[in-house]
Structures are given as structure tokens and as C-alpha cells.
Design a protein around this motif. Structure first.
Motif, PDB file in Angstrom:
ATOM      1  N   ILE A   1      54.093  57.065 -13.518  1.00  9.81           N
ATOM      2  CA  ILE A   1      54.504  56.397 -12.295  1.00  9.81           C
ATOM      3  C   ILE A   1      55.294  57.297 -11.361  1.00  9.81           C
ATOM      4  N   ASN A   2      55.888  58.365 -11.885  1.00 12.28           N
ATOM      5  CA  ASN A   2      56.602  59.332 -11.039  1.00 12.28           C
ATOM      6  C   ASN A   2      56.779  60.631 -11.838  1.00 12.28           C
ATOM      7  N   LEU A   3      57.472  61.593 -11.247  1.00 11.13           N
ATOM      8  CA  LEU A   3      57.643  62.896 -11.884  1.00 11.13           C
ATOM      9  C   LEU A   3      58.975  63.039 -12.596  1.00 11.13           C
ATOM     10  N   GLN A   4      59.740  61.951 -12.704  1.00 12.53           N
ATOM     11  CA  GLN A   4      61.021  62.026 -13.393  1.00 12.53           C
ATOM     12  C   GLN A   4      60.809  62.139 -14.901  1.00 12.53           C
ATOM     13  N   GLN A   5      61.674  62.906 -15.532  1.00  8.08           N
ATOM     14  CA  GLN A   5      61.585  63.109 -16.976  1.00  8.08           C
ATOM     15  C   GLN A   5      62.374  62.014 -17.688  1.00  8.08           C
ATOM     16  N   ARG A   6      61.743  60.887 -17.866  1.00 10.23           N
ATOM     17  CA  ARG A   6      62.382  59.757 -18.560  1.00 10.23           C
ATOM     18  C   ARG A   6      61.490  59.286 -19.698  1.00 10.23           C
ATOM     19  N   PRO A   7      62.062  58.643 -20.693  1.00  6.14           N
ATOM     20  CA  PRO A   7      61.253  58.190 -21.827  1.00  6.14           C
ATOM     21  C   PRO A   7      60.180  57.203 -21.369  1.00  6.14           C
ATOM     22  N   PRO A   8      59.003  57.236 -21.972  1.00  9.12           N
ATOM     23  CA  PRO A   8      57.940  56.280 -21.609  1.00  9.12           C
ATOM     24  C   PRO A   8      58.292  54.873 -22.064  1.00  9.12           C
ATOM     25  N   ARG A   9      57.726  53.902 -21.375  1.00  8.66           N
ATOM     26  CA  ARG A   9      57.904  52.495 -21.743  1.00  8.66           C
ATOM     27  C   ARG A   9      56.565  51.965 -22.234  1.00  8.66           C
ATOM     28  N   GLY A  10      56.577  51.366 -23.395  1.00  9.74           N
ATOM     29  CA  GLY A  10      55.355  50.801 -23.950  1.00  9.74           C
ATOM     30  C   GLY A  10      55.198  49.344 -23.552  1.00  9.74           C
ATOM     31  N   LEU A  11      54.042  48.977 -23.030  1.00 16.15           N
ATOM     32  CA  LEU A  11      53.750  47.588 -22.660  1.00 16.15           C
ATOM     33  C   LEU A  11      52.693  47.062 -23.607  1.00 16.15           C
TER      34      LEU A  11
END
Length: 256
Positions: free
Chosen positions: A123-133
């Protein structure tokens, strides 16, 4: 408080609850009911808030009051145009999805966003943990007329990706028709013919021209009868586009 909530890379979570189909005034209730402690935590995550923002009380109700004012004074008077633009964008995305799959429909929604395949969406280029749906978790796509989007979620079950509508749709009045073409066809019909350089639905044309649905349909009927455009169905959507004769007419008028 507002400057602190709208961080450069992050928006305070409480400010953007994902839509769930309720009327706007009811959606405001979730913001109004947010405890001050939660607001302060969200502000710290979004930016480096000044002490005054953190010491204030009644932050949820004050934010809801501000958003209600923005809706009443700035958005609602222009809502019908914005709604037409959003509906037209949904048609654009639906057509892209039917022609090129998820990659075509989602990759151009916002900078840095891309369909990675195998059920993965960046969704963007930020280095954040993925969210599982998974399971009952839902993701809704929300078109908006401003040029910037954001993501939002509430708990583990409601997620939203808010994205800017296609640029052309948000700029009614652009691409004026050549004066020679206006003199030949009239201003409205000439404008519609110019816009049909690429296939568009009646909903998209309504959004771009600001005309009523009936007025647009009337112009399309005349252009079809003159053999300047064609009509074809894509899924549930009917699209109109210029044919060679229409292209020649627009090009000749532009060259004068």
C-alpha cells in the motif's frame, strides 16, 4: 491538535475510522467517543505533538465538532459533484479490473502501491510490518476527490484504503473544445466529443462536464446517429468512444 494529528507520514488513527456504511453523523460518534488517553497515544504515533495538544481535554468531541463543520461548510455544498466523480472512478477501476486483473486496477491507485501477486498488496513504501487479512476481515476501497489518500483500520476486522480519484475526473472544465468544433456542433456536443478520445461511460461524462444524466445522454444519441462515436458494453458498463470519423473531425478543428 490538528497539526499533530496530520503527521507527515502517519495520520492519527482515531481521526480516520474506516467507513462502515453508516451516515456521516453516526460515523462521527466513534470519533466523539474516543477517550483522551487513546487520542494522546495516536498523536504521539503520528508526530511530535506540542504539550498543549497533549494536555487538552475532550479531544474526541472537539475533533468531531471540527469534522462536522468541515462537512457542513466545505463538502456538503459540493457533494453531488464529488459523488459523481467517485462513481465514475469506480467504473474506471472496475473496467481495469476486468481487462487486466488486480494488478491493473490497484497498482496506479496511489504512489508506491502495487499488487505483488499471491494475495499480497503493497500500500505504500513505508517499512512497517505487514497486516494479514483473513476470515471475517474486510478491506474496502474508498475513492475521494482530494489528491492524497490514506489507510485506516478499526481493530482486526475493518480496513479501508482511501485513494484519490483518477486525475481527469476531478478536474471538470479541462480540455476545452476547439472553437471551430464548437461552431459546428455547439459547445456541449463538442465538449463531449473531445472527452471521448478514450472510452467513457455516461457517469464519467456527467462527472467531467457537470451536466445532468439526461443532457449527456441526449448528446451521445446525436453523436451516435452522426457516426462520430460508437457504443459498446463492458460487463455491466456501457462505454462510448470516438471512431475514426470523430477523430478526424476533432483533429481538423484543432489544426485550424
Amino acid at each position: 491538535m490538528l497539526r499533530a494529528a496530520l503527521g507527515r507520514q502517519w495520520i492519527a488513527d482515531y481521526l480516520t475510522p474506516p467507513p462502515d456504511g453508516r451516515p456521516f453523523d453516526e460515523e462521527l460518534e466513534s470519533i466523539r467517543a474516543t477517550p483522551d488517553a487513546v487520542v494522546r497515544t495516536n498523536l504521539r504515533a503520528a508526530s511530535r505533538p506540542p504539550g498543549a495538544a497533549l494536555r487538552a481535554r475532550g479531544l474526541g468531541p472537539r475533533t468531531a465538532e471540527l469534522l462536522e463543520w468541515v462537512w457542513t461548510e466545505a463538502v456538503r455544498p459540493d457533494w453531488e459533484r464529488r459523488r459523481r466523480v467517485a462513481e465514475a472512478d469506480v467504473l474506471v477501476r472496475t473496467r481495469q479490473l476486468s481487462l487486466g486483473g488486480w494488478s491493473a486496477a490497484l497498482s496506479g491507485m496511489r504512489p508506491g502501491m502495487a499488487w505483488l501477486g499471491e494475495g499480497r498488496l503493497r500500500i505504500n513504501l513505508q517499512q512497517r510490518p505487514p497486516r494479514g487479512l483473513s476470515g471475517e476481515a474486510g478491506l474496502v476501497f474508498v475513492p475521494v476527490t482530494p489528491r492524497h489518500g490514506w489507510v485506516a483500520w478499526r481493530g482486526a476486522h475493518r480496513h479501508a484504503l482511501v485513494y484519490p480519484c483518477e486525475g481527469q475526473l476531478t478536474q471538470p472544465g479541462t480540455a476545452p473544445a476547439p472553437q471551430a468544433l464548437v461552431a459546428l456542433l455547439g459547445p456541449v456536443r463538442a465538449r463531449v466529443l473531445v472527452l471521448l478520445e478514450s472510452p467513457k461511460s455516461t457517469t464519467q461524462l456527467v462527472a467531467l462536464t457537470g451536466l445532468s444524466l439526461g443532457a449527456v445522454a441526449g448528446q451521445l444519441k446525436v453523436l451516435l446517429a452522426a457516426g462520430l462515436i460508437l457504443r459498446r458494453r463492458t460487463g455491466r458498463t456501457v462505454l462510448y468512444a470516438r471512431v475514426a470519423a470523430g477523430d478526424v473531425l476533432v483533429s481538423a478543428s484543432t489544426a485550424r
